[in-house]
Write a protein that holds these residues in place. Structure first.
Motif, short mmCIF file in Angstrom:
data_model
loop_
_atom_site.label_atom_id
_atom_site.label_comp_id
_atom_site.label_asym_id
_atom_site.label_seq_id
_atom_site.Cartn_x
_atom_site.Cartn_y
_atom_site.Cartn_z
N ASP A 54 -35.51 -0.79 0.21
CA ASP A 54 -34.97 -1.38 -1.00
C ASP A 54 -36.12 -2.01 -1.78
N VAL A 55 -36.08 -1.89 -3.10
CA VAL A 55 -37.16 -2.42 -3.93
C VAL A 55 -37.25 -3.94 -3.82
N MET A 56 -36.11 -4.61 -3.93
CA MET A 56 -36.08 -6.07 -3.98
C MET A 56 -35.70 -6.66 -2.63
N VAL A 57 -36.68 -6.80 -1.75
CA VAL A 57 -36.46 -7.46 -0.46
C VAL A 57 -37.46 -8.60 -0.34
N LEU A 80 -34.90 2.58 -2.61
CA LEU A 80 -33.54 2.26 -3.03
C LEU A 80 -33.61 1.15 -4.06
N SER A 81 -32.93 1.31 -5.18
CA SER A 81 -32.98 0.30 -6.23
C SER A 81 -31.61 0.11 -6.86
N THR A 102 -30.52 5.42 -6.53
CA THR A 102 -30.03 4.24 -7.22
C THR A 102 -28.76 3.72 -6.58
N LYS A 103 -28.70 2.42 -6.34
CA LYS A 103 -27.49 1.78 -5.81
C LYS A 103 -26.56 1.42 -6.95
N VAL A 109 -24.30 11.28 -0.29
CA VAL A 109 -25.42 11.59 -1.18
C VAL A 109 -26.73 11.12 -0.55
N LEU A 110 -26.72 9.91 0.02
CA LEU A 110 -27.93 9.40 0.66
C LEU A 110 -28.35 10.30 1.82
N THR A 111 -27.39 10.70 2.63
CA THR A 111 -27.70 11.59 3.76
C THR A 111 -28.29 12.91 3.26
#
Length: 229
Positions: A54-57, A80-81, A102-103, A109-111
């Motif tokens: 994730d971008v924002m961790v 992941l953003s 994109t979240k 889709v992720l898989t």
């Protein structure tokens, strides 16, 4: 067959737990951590097959973590953003990510995106084998590509490429001097038969140019790119 091991770095407890369960149902082994420094430690200790960042961790943001991983490994990375902002996307890709999602995202889709990224190394190997049959080491100026050894040298010095960058170079080297559209590259390299974000192609071409020479891959405005023969 061994399970594919996924490192998942996400600070939102609900997203982390739900996504972990979904990936495990799809047959993946998951190591999930809530912040970047723990993610770096887990990466070094666990040696996963792919990293979802994730971008924002907290601790070490996803982009910085991606750079640290890329300094040590060519393991595939997906960012992941929560935002589809161009700056987020480009920063992640420039840091060395192979793709981004994109979240909020659908688990299926992720898989699919994870499996597409993992297929690239196999595709690169197959493409290399095909080019090997056509004949030995390929040379483009001071750049040499050995499809058999999956090695690239520039001026006699080894060049470290990620699997995606290698797959991109193999695609160009299969048709030197031929203009390849962004859509074709998305389909052939990223397995996006349905189309996708062409920024992924543009940033990876920039990264490849930085490694093999800025003038080696030419931009053909309005059409795409070509490798200078």
């Amino acid at each position: 067959m061994a399970e594919t091991h996924v490192l998942f770095v996400e600070d939102d407890d609900v997203i982390r737990e739900a996504t972990t369960l979904a990936l495990e149902r799809d047959g993946f082994k998951v190591t999930a951590v809530p912040e970047g420094l723990a993610g770096l430690q887990a990466f070094r200790a666990e040696q996963p097959d792919i990293a979802l960042l994730d971008v924002m961790v907290p601790g070490l943001d996803g982009v910085s973590l991606c750079r640290r991983i890329r300094d040590e490994s060519t393991v595939p990375v997906i960012m992941l953003s929560a935002r589809a902002d161009a700056i987020d996307v480009v920063l992640g890709l420039e840091a060395g990510a192979d793709d981004y999602v994109t979240k909020p995202f659908d688990g299926a889709v992720l898989t699919a995106r994870i499996r597409a990224v993992l297929r690239r190394f196999g595709q690169a190997t197959a493409a290399a084998a095909e080019q090997k049959e056509e004949g030995g080491v390929l040379s483009f100026g001071d750049v040499e590509l050995d499809p058999d050894a999956m090695e690239v040298r520039r001026g006699g010095e080894p060049v470290a490429l990620t699997p995606t960058e290698m797959r991109l170079l193999l695609e160009f080297s299969a048709a030197p001097g031929t203009v390849l559209s962004r859509d074709r590259l998305l389909e052939r390299v990223w397995d996006y038969g349905w189309g996708g974000d062409t920024r992924v192609v543009d940033v990876h071409v920039q990264r490849l140019r930085a490694k093999i020479g800025q003038d080696r891959i030419e931009t053909v405005r309005g059409f795409g790119y070509k490798l200078k023969a």
